[in-house]
Structures are given as C-alpha cells and as structure tokens.
Motif scaffolding. Sequence first.
Motif, short mmCIF file in Angstrom:
data_model
loop_
_atom_site.label_atom_id
_atom_site.label_comp_id
_atom_site.label_asym_id
_atom_site.label_seq_id
_atom_site.Cartn_x
_atom_site.Cartn_y
_atom_site.Cartn_z
N LEU A 1 0.83 -1.20 0.00
CA LEU A 1 0.00 0.00 0.00
C LEU A 1 0.87 1.26 0.00
O LEU A 1 0.53 2.26 -0.66
N ALA A 2 2.00 1.21 0.72
CA ALA A 2 2.93 2.36 0.73
C ALA A 2 3.52 2.55 -0.67
O ALA A 2 3.72 3.69 -1.12
N ASN A 3 3.78 1.44 -1.34
CA ASN A 3 4.31 1.49 -2.70
C ASN A 3 3.31 2.16 -3.65
O ASN A 3 3.68 2.97 -4.51
N ILE A 4 2.02 1.84 -3.47
CA ILE A 4 0.96 2.47 -4.28
C ILE A 4 0.95 3.97 -4.03
O ILE A 4 0.90 4.78 -4.96
N LYS A 5 1.01 4.37 -2.76
CA LYS A 5 1.00 5.81 -2.41
C LYS A 5 2.20 6.51 -3.04
O LYS A 5 2.09 7.62 -3.58
N ARG A 6 3.37 5.85 -2.97
CA ARG A 6 4.59 6.44 -3.56
C ARG A 6 4.43 6.62 -5.06
O ARG A 6 4.78 7.66 -5.62
N GLU B 1 1.63 6.96 -6.70
CA GLU B 1 0.65 8.02 -6.94
C GLU B 1 1.33 9.38 -6.95
O GLU B 1 1.11 10.19 -7.84
N VAL B 2 2.19 9.60 -5.95
CA VAL B 2 2.89 10.89 -5.83
C VAL B 2 3.87 11.06 -7.00
O VAL B 2 3.88 12.10 -7.67
N GLU B 3 4.67 10.02 -7.26
CA GLU B 3 5.72 10.13 -8.29
C GLU B 3 5.14 10.31 -9.68
O GLU B 3 5.66 11.10 -10.46
N CYS B 4 4.08 9.58 -10.00
CA CYS B 4 3.58 9.68 -11.38
C CYS B 4 2.97 11.06 -11.62
O CYS B 4 3.07 11.59 -12.72
N LYS B 5 2.39 11.68 -10.58
CA LYS B 5 1.86 13.05 -10.74
C LYS B 5 3.00 14.07 -10.79
O LYS B 5 3.03 14.95 -11.66
N GLU B 6 3.95 13.94 -9.86
CA GLU B 6 5.06 14.92 -9.80
C GLU B 6 5.90 14.87 -11.08
O GLU B 6 6.33 15.89 -11.60
N GLU B 7 6.18 13.65 -11.53
CA GLU B 7 7.06 13.48 -12.70
C GLU B 7 6.27 13.44 -14.01
O GLU B 7 6.87 13.36 -15.08
N SER C 1 4.80 5.78 -17.57
CA SER C 1 5.20 4.40 -17.23
C SER C 1 4.87 4.11 -15.76
O SER C 1 4.41 3.02 -15.42
N LYS C 2 5.06 5.09 -14.88
CA LYS C 2 4.69 4.90 -13.47
C LYS C 2 3.17 4.88 -13.32
O LYS C 2 2.63 4.20 -12.45
N GLY C 3 2.47 5.60 -14.20
CA GLY C 3 1.01 5.54 -14.22
C GLY C 3 0.54 4.12 -14.51
O GLY C 3 -0.40 3.63 -13.87
N TYR C 4 1.21 3.46 -15.45
CA TYR C 4 0.85 2.06 -15.76
C TYR C 4 1.17 1.13 -14.59
O TYR C 4 0.41 0.20 -14.30
N GLN C 5 2.30 1.37 -13.90
CA GLN C 5 2.62 0.54 -12.72
C GLN C 5 1.55 0.72 -11.65
O GLN C 5 1.11 -0.25 -11.02
N LEU C 6 1.13 1.97 -11.47
CA LEU C 6 0.09 2.28 -10.49
C LEU C 6 -1.23 1.61 -10.88
O LEU C 6 -1.92 1.01 -10.05
N THR D 1 -7.35 8.23 -17.15
CA THR D 1 -7.45 9.59 -17.69
C THR D 1 -6.10 10.28 -17.65
O THR D 1 -5.69 10.92 -18.63
N PHE D 2 -5.40 10.14 -16.52
CA PHE D 2 -4.06 10.74 -16.40
C PHE D 2 -3.13 10.19 -17.48
O PHE D 2 -2.43 10.94 -18.16
N ILE D 3 -3.13 8.86 -17.65
CA ILE D 3 -2.23 8.22 -18.62
C ILE D 3 -2.51 8.72 -20.03
O ILE D 3 -1.59 9.12 -20.76
N VAL D 4 -3.79 8.73 -20.42
CA VAL D 4 -4.14 9.14 -21.79
C VAL D 4 -3.82 10.61 -22.02
O VAL D 4 -3.22 10.99 -23.04
N ASN D 5 -4.18 11.47 -21.06
CA ASN D 5 -3.90 12.91 -21.22
C ASN D 5 -2.41 13.19 -21.31
O ASN D 5 -1.95 13.97 -22.16
N ALA D 6 -1.63 12.53 -20.44
CA ALA D 6 -0.17 12.73 -20.45
C ALA D 6 0.43 12.22 -21.76
O ALA D 6 1.36 12.81 -22.31
N ALA D 7 -0.12 11.12 -22.27
CA ALA D 7 0.38 10.55 -23.53
C ALA D 7 0.13 11.50 -24.71
O ALA D 7 1.00 11.70 -25.55
N PHE D 8 -1.07 12.08 -24.75
CA PHE D 8 -1.36 13.01 -25.84
C PHE D 8 -0.56 14.31 -25.71
O PHE D 8 -0.19 14.93 -26.72
N ASP D 9 -0.26 14.72 -24.47
CA ASP D 9 0.64 15.86 -24.27
C ASP D 9 2.02 15.54 -24.82
O ASP D 9 2.66 16.37 -25.48
N ALA D 10 2.48 14.31 -24.55
CA ALA D 10 3.81 13.87 -25.05
C ALA D 10 3.81 13.83 -26.58
O ALA D 10 4.79 14.22 -27.22
#
Length: 200
Positions: free
Chosen positions: A19-24, A26-32, A36-41, A60-69
């Motif tokens: 569960l701590a790994n999931i929280k980490r 969540e934070v990392e994929c938003k901050e960075e 790829s971390k979105g898919y792990q999450l 939604t985060f994954i798709v939006n970030a991908a289209f931004d990329a």
Amino acid sequence: MEQAPEIHVEELKKDEEFLANIKRLEVECKEEQSISKGYQLLDAQLIIEAPEEEINEIFTFIVNAAFDALAEKLSTAQTFSMEHDEERAAARAIYEHGIQLYSENNQKGAKEIFLILSYSIDKSSLKDAMLLHAAAVMSGTSFDDFIEKYVDVSKVEETDPLAFFIQTFTKSIPDMFSTFEKEVALAREEIRVFANSQEG
C-alpha cells in the motif's frame, strides 16, 4: 510451464509495504508526469481491485499525459523511441486509445490514431504494423474481423516490451500490405501529406 504464484488480493489490501508502494507511485507519477509509473500504479490498483473511479482517474491521467507527449513530439519533429520506457508507455497509451476507438466502431478516430503512430514511432516494424491497422480500418474491416482473420496471437512474445502492440499477423507484412493494397497506398499518402504539413 511454471505456474505463476497465486496472488492473495485480501492479503495485499492489508500489506503495508504494498500500500505504501501504491501511495509512492501516486505521488511520483503526478510529480514526474510519468506515464510508465502511471501504468505501474494502474496494475497495482487493478490487483487490489481498487474502486472504479480511482482506476478511471489513472486511465485519464495516462491518456492525457500521452497526448501531451505526442503534441510535444510533433511540435519538435521528434519520434517516440521504443527503447525508452517513458516514450514506449506514451505510444502504448495512444495505441490502446486507438484500439478502443476501433472496437467502438469509431473508424475515423481509430484511423487517425494509427496513422499518427505510424508517423511518430521510431521502429520500422511497428510503423508498418500501425500502417496496417490504419489500412484495415480504412477498408471497413470491423475490429472483431481484424482480430479474427488477420491477427496471429500465437506468435506474441509475452516478454517483449512491445507485446502491447498488435504486430503478429496471419501473413507476412508484405503479404498483408498486398491484401490491403489500395488502403495502404491511401494511408501512405495521408502520412506524406501530414509530414509535409509538419515541415511547412
């Protein structure tokens, strides 16, 4: 063949480290803004059967970030490198969106996604596979028929990091191109026109 270890969902839901790994993540994929971390999450949330709204939020985060990329790549005339985790994840998200559109019979949207991927991916065999997807859509072939008649799932290498992309077919790529000869020619012309507009 070795059996995969059984995952005990209820135990994982109480596993503090998991569960701590999931929280980490969540934070990392938003901050960075990491796809790829979105898919792990997403994988972790699916394992513990997280609420649907949480799963949808990650999607939604994954798709939006991908289209931004993708927009960034197009504006700088660069391609997605399939050797790079983050860029491969972005291309995967765009591809999965295209497959969803195709399965929903949104042929215009699906065709555009597959053409843009054929244009913006750096690996020639994958470019060809995306071109073939576009040609199949343009021919009026339904998603179900495409999978049933033209895709050979037995050839998929599950350990291949590109296994998320359909690229194994019932015939060789040149033979498949012959099957959809007219549509392949039209698809190539659309890509050529788009490439010229990017240079203009």
